[in-house]
Design a protein around this motif. Structure first.
Motif, PDB file in Angstrom:
ATOM      1  N   LEU A  73       3.408 -34.188  27.774  1.00  0.00           N
ATOM      2  CA  LEU A  73       4.444 -33.804  28.442  1.00  0.00           C
ATOM      3  C   LEU A  73       3.985 -32.426  29.292  1.00  0.00           C
ATOM      4  CD1 LEU A  73       7.484 -33.792  29.580  1.00  0.00           C
ATOM      5  CD2 LEU A  73       8.201 -32.611  27.369  1.00  0.00           C
ATOM      6  N   ASP A  74       3.233 -31.522  28.521  1.00  0.00           N
ATOM      7  CA  ASP A  74       2.795 -30.346  29.025  1.00  0.00           C
ATOM      8  C   ASP A  74       1.861 -30.452  30.106  1.00  0.00           C
ATOM      9  OD1 ASP A  74       4.191 -28.632  27.200  1.00  0.00           O
ATOM     10  OD2 ASP A  74       2.513 -28.220  25.870  1.00  0.00           O
ATOM     11  N   ALA A  75       1.022 -31.801  29.981  1.00  0.00           N
ATOM     12  CA  ALA A  75       0.042 -32.004  31.169  1.00  0.00           C
ATOM     13  C   ALA A  75       0.961 -32.372  32.545  1.00  0.00           C
ATOM     14  CB  ALA A  75      -0.734 -33.016  30.843  1.00  0.00           C
ATOM     15  N   ILE A  76       2.063 -33.256  32.069  1.00  0.00           N
ATOM     16  CA  ILE A  76       2.915 -33.807  33.216  1.00  0.00           C
ATOM     17  C   ILE A  76       3.330 -32.620  34.008  1.00  0.00           C
ATOM     18  CG2 ILE A  76       4.833 -34.969  33.946  1.00  0.00           C
ATOM     19  CD1 ILE A  76       3.791 -36.997  31.668  1.00  0.00           C
ATOM     20  N   ILE A  77       4.177 -31.499  33.217  1.00  0.00           N
ATOM     21  CA  ILE A  77       4.636 -30.444  33.633  1.00  0.00           C
ATOM     22  C   ILE A  77       3.683 -29.557  34.653  1.00  0.00           C
ATOM     23  CG2 ILE A  77       6.079 -28.222  33.474  1.00  0.00           C
ATOM     24  CD1 ILE A  77       7.552 -29.878  31.110  1.00  0.00           C
ATOM     25  N   GLY A  78       2.415 -29.410  34.105  1.00  0.00           N
ATOM     26  CA  GLY A  78       1.604 -28.824  34.660  1.00  0.00           C
ATOM     27  C   GLY A  78       0.926 -29.591  35.940  1.00  0.00           C
ATOM     28  N   LEU A  79       0.938 -30.896  36.007  1.00  0.00           N
ATOM     29  CA  LEU A  79       0.502 -31.360  37.265  1.00  0.00           C
ATOM     30  C   LEU A  79       1.694 -31.206  38.140  1.00  0.00           C
ATOM     31  CD1 LEU A  79      -1.117 -33.600  38.612  1.00  0.00           C
ATOM     32  CD2 LEU A  79       0.385 -35.288  37.452  1.00  0.00           C
ATOM     33  N   VAL A  80       3.095 -31.386  37.731  1.00  0.00           N
ATOM     34  CA  VAL A  80       4.016 -31.049  38.854  1.00  0.00           C
ATOM     35  C   VAL A  80       4.029 -29.644  39.532  1.00  0.00           C
ATOM     36  CG1 VAL A  80       6.588 -30.590  39.130  1.00  0.00           C
ATOM     37  CG2 VAL A  80       5.800 -32.409  37.517  1.00  0.00           C
ATOM     38  N   ARG A  81       3.786 -28.583  38.325  1.00  0.00           N
ATOM     39  CA  ARG A  81       3.477 -27.176  39.058  1.00  0.00           C
ATOM     40  C   ARG A  81       2.404 -27.149  39.967  1.00  0.00           C
ATOM     41  NH1 ARG A  81       5.705 -22.702  36.132  1.00  0.00           N
ATOM     42  NH2 ARG A  81       3.899 -21.535  36.629  1.00  0.00           N
ATOM     43  N   ASN A  82       1.117 -27.768  39.692  1.00  0.00           N
ATOM     44  CA  ASN A  82       0.051 -27.704  40.572  1.00  0.00           C
ATOM     45  C   ASN A  82       0.259 -28.481  41.858  1.00  0.00           C
ATOM     46  OD1 ASN A  82      -1.261 -25.989  38.790  1.00  0.00           O
ATOM     47  ND2 ASN A  82      -2.267 -27.881  37.754  1.00  0.00           N
ATOM     48  N   ALA A  83       0.916 -29.594  41.760  1.00  0.00           N
ATOM     49  CA  ALA A  83       1.095 -30.411  43.130  1.00  0.00           C
ATOM     50  C   ALA A  83       2.000 -30.094  44.058  1.00  0.00           C
ATOM     51  CB  ALA A  83       1.006 -31.782  42.766  1.00  0.00           C
ATOM     52  N   VAL A  84       3.200 -29.776  43.249  1.00  0.00           N
ATOM     53  CA  VAL A  84       4.518 -29.668  44.236  1.00  0.00           C
ATOM     54  C   VAL A  84       4.547 -28.053  44.388  1.00  0.00           C
ATOM     55  CG1 VAL A  84       7.011 -29.490  43.915  1.00  0.00           C
ATOM     56  CG2 VAL A  84       5.758 -31.543  42.788  1.00  0.00           C
ATOM     57  N   PRO A  85       4.912 -27.631  45.816  1.00  0.00           N
ATOM     58  CA  PRO A  85       4.983 -26.192  46.241  1.00  0.00           C
ATOM     59  C   PRO A  85       6.011 -25.335  45.246  1.00  0.00           C
ATOM     60  CG  PRO A  85       4.703 -27.417  48.104  1.00  0.00           C
ATOM     61  CD  PRO A  85       4.963 -28.598  46.845  1.00  0.00           C
ATOM     62  N   SER A  86       6.045 -24.233  45.119  1.00  0.00           N
ATOM     63  CA  SER A  86       6.978 -23.725  44.313  1.00  0.00           C
ATOM     64  C   SER A  86       8.329 -23.602  45.087  1.00  0.00           C
ATOM     65  CB  SER A  86       6.648 -22.097  43.774  1.00  0.00           C
ATOM     66  OG  SER A  86       6.288 -21.472  44.974  1.00  0.00           O
ATOM     67  N   THR A  87       8.235 -23.670  46.324  1.00  0.00           N
ATOM     68  CA  THR A  87       9.339 -23.727  47.190  1.00  0.00           C
ATOM     69  C   THR A  87      10.212 -25.284  47.039  1.00  0.00           C
ATOM     70  OG1 THR A  87       8.083 -24.616  49.082  1.00  0.00           O
ATOM     71  CG2 THR A  87       8.279 -22.346  48.960  1.00  0.00           C
ATOM     72  N   HIS A  88       9.648 -26.177  46.331  1.00  0.00           N
ATOM     73  CA  HIS A  88      10.207 -27.198  46.195  1.00  0.00           C
ATOM     74  C   HIS A  88      10.449 -27.541  44.431  1.00  0.00           C
ATOM     75  CE1 HIS A  88       9.113 -27.468  50.329  1.00  0.00           C
ATOM     76  NE2 HIS A  88       9.876 -28.815  50.420  1.00  0.00           N
ATOM     77  N   TRP A  89      10.518 -26.576  43.781  1.00  0.00           N
ATOM     78  CA  TRP A  89      10.648 -26.783  42.311  1.00  0.00           C
ATOM     79  C   TRP A  89      12.047 -27.062  42.055  1.00  0.00           C
ATOM     80  CZ3 TRP A  89       7.175 -22.439  39.572  1.00  0.00           C
ATOM     81  CH2 TRP A  89       5.987 -22.778  39.819  1.00  0.00           C
ATOM     82  N   GLU A  90      12.968 -26.385  42.873  1.00  0.00           N
ATOM     83  CA  GLU A  90      14.390 -26.776  42.578  1.00  0.00           C
ATOM     84  C   GLU A  90      14.700 -28.309  43.094  1.00  0.00           C
ATOM     85  OE1 GLU A  90      16.736 -23.953  44.857  1.00  0.00           O
ATOM     86  OE2 GLU A  90      16.693 -22.575  43.072  1.00  0.00           O
ATOM     87  N   THR A  91      13.894 -28.692  44.192  1.00  0.00           N
ATOM     88  CA  THR A  91      14.045 -30.304  44.463  1.00  0.00           C
ATOM     89  C   THR A  91      13.478 -30.990  43.073  1.00  0.00           C
ATOM     90  OG1 THR A  91      13.691 -29.566  46.775  1.00  0.00           O
ATOM     91  CG2 THR A  91      13.424 -31.935  45.937  1.00  0.00           C
ATOM     92  N   ALA A  92      12.574 -30.670  42.517  1.00  0.00           N
ATOM     93  CA  ALA A  92      11.857 -31.306  41.382  1.00  0.00           C
ATOM     94  C   ALA A  92      13.214 -31.450  40.443  1.00  0.00           C
ATOM     95  CB  ALA A  92      10.538 -30.637  40.887  1.00  0.00           C
ATOM     96  N   TYR A  93      13.652 -30.240  39.970  1.00  0.00           N
ATOM     97  CA  TYR A  93      14.662 -30.210  39.104  1.00  0.00           C
ATOM     98  C   TYR A  93      15.879 -31.055  39.492  1.00  0.00           C
ATOM     99  CZ  TYR A  93      17.683 -28.283  35.454  1.00  0.00           C
ATOM    100  OH  TYR A  93      18.552 -28.252  34.292  1.00  0.00           O
ATOM    101  N   ALA A  94      16.272 -31.022  40.589  1.00  0.00           N
ATOM    102  CA  ALA A  94      17.433 -31.697  41.118  1.00  0.00           C
ATOM    103  C   ALA A  94      17.172 -33.251  41.154  1.00  0.00           C
ATOM    104  CB  ALA A  94      17.605 -31.540  42.745  1.00  0.00           C
ATOM    105  N   LEU A  95      16.050 -33.717  41.253  1.00  0.00           N
ATOM    106  CA  LEU A  95      15.684 -35.082  41.201  1.00  0.00           C
ATOM    107  C   LEU A  95      15.773 -35.470  39.661  1.00  0.00           C
ATOM    108  CD1 LEU A  95      12.722 -35.503  43.791  1.00  0.00           C
ATOM    109  CD2 LEU A  95      15.239 -36.136  44.138  1.00  0.00           C
ATOM    110  N   SER A  96      15.249 -34.685  38.862  1.00  0.00           N
ATOM    111  CA  SER A  96      15.223 -34.657  37.316  1.00  0.00           C
ATOM    112  C   SER A  96      16.587 -35.008  36.692  1.00  0.00           C
ATOM    113  CB  SER A  96      14.321 -33.744  36.646  1.00  0.00           C
ATOM    114  OG  SER A  96      13.037 -33.448  36.946  1.00  0.00           O
ATOM    115  N   CYS A  97      17.486 -34.140  37.265  1.00  0.00           N
ATOM    116  CA  CYS A  97      19.029 -34.165  37.082  1.00  0.00           C
ATOM    117  C   CYS A  97      19.633 -35.405  37.427  1.00  0.00           C
ATOM    118  CB  CYS A  97      19.613 -33.028  37.450  1.00  0.00           C
ATOM    119  SG  CYS A  97      19.285 -31.346  36.794  1.00  0.00           S
ATOM    120  N   ASP A  98      19.253 -35.974  38.551  1.00  0.00           N
ATOM    121  CA  ASP A  98      19.791 -36.985  39.035  1.00  0.00           C
ATOM    122  C   ASP A  98      19.483 -38.353  38.046  1.00  0.00           C
ATOM    123  OD1 ASP A  98      21.339 -36.193  41.200  1.00  0.00           O
ATOM    124  OD2 ASP A  98      19.835 -36.453  42.633  1.00  0.00           O
TER     125      ASP A  98
END
Length: 142
Positions: A73-98
């Motif tokens: 799980l830490d690896a997946i979150i790390g992958l998201v942090r590395n691949a997704v620009p921080s300007t889109h972290w809220e988008t990542a969270y919104a998709l997760s919530c959906d």
């Protein structure tokens, strides 16, 4: 938290798909409503306009393989942090919530994962509440 490199060649969209799949499997059951939500998101949101949906199978397998590891799980979150620009972290969270709200029932494992995502993706608490409320409103049934 273990950070991993983007050695899998994940695009930002791959990382978002990986995160949505992770949310879906977080309670040990992949529900049809969650899979349909992921498919609809990928098919309709502008962030996925140029995404090759055929990649979802290999991304899913990567998620399953990582979750077999101790710090997966830490690896997946790390992958998201590395691949997704921080300007889109809220988008990542919104998709997760959906995805979490898709079946109309949030389970403890999903709630814990969302809590960890809020922290790791540095989502402001007020923004998180608004995102969560929006997901809840979109997925209510009559």
């Amino acid at each position: 938290m273990a950070e991993i490199t983007n050695e899998q060649g994940f695009s930002p969209q791959d990382a978002l798909v990986a995160l949505m799949i992770t949310v879906s499997v977080s309670d040990a059951t992949i529900r049809t409503a969650e899979l349909l939500t992921i498919e609809q998101i990928v098919d309709h949101l502008p962030i996925f306009a140029e995404y090759d949906a055929d990649r979802m199978q290999s991304v899913s397998q990567t998620v399953f393989d990582l979750l077999e590891e101790e710090d997966g799980l830490d690896a997946i979150i790390g992958l998201v942090r590395n691949a997704v620009p921080s300007t889109h972290w809220e988008t990542a969270y919104a998709l997760s919530c959906d995805v979490a709200a898709a079946d109309g029932n949030l389970r403890q494992a999903e709630l814990r994962l969302l809590q960890e995502l809020r922290h790791e993706l540095e989502i402001d608490p007020l923004h998180a509440a608004a995102i969560e409320r929006g997901a809840r409103a979109r997925h209510l049934s009559l």
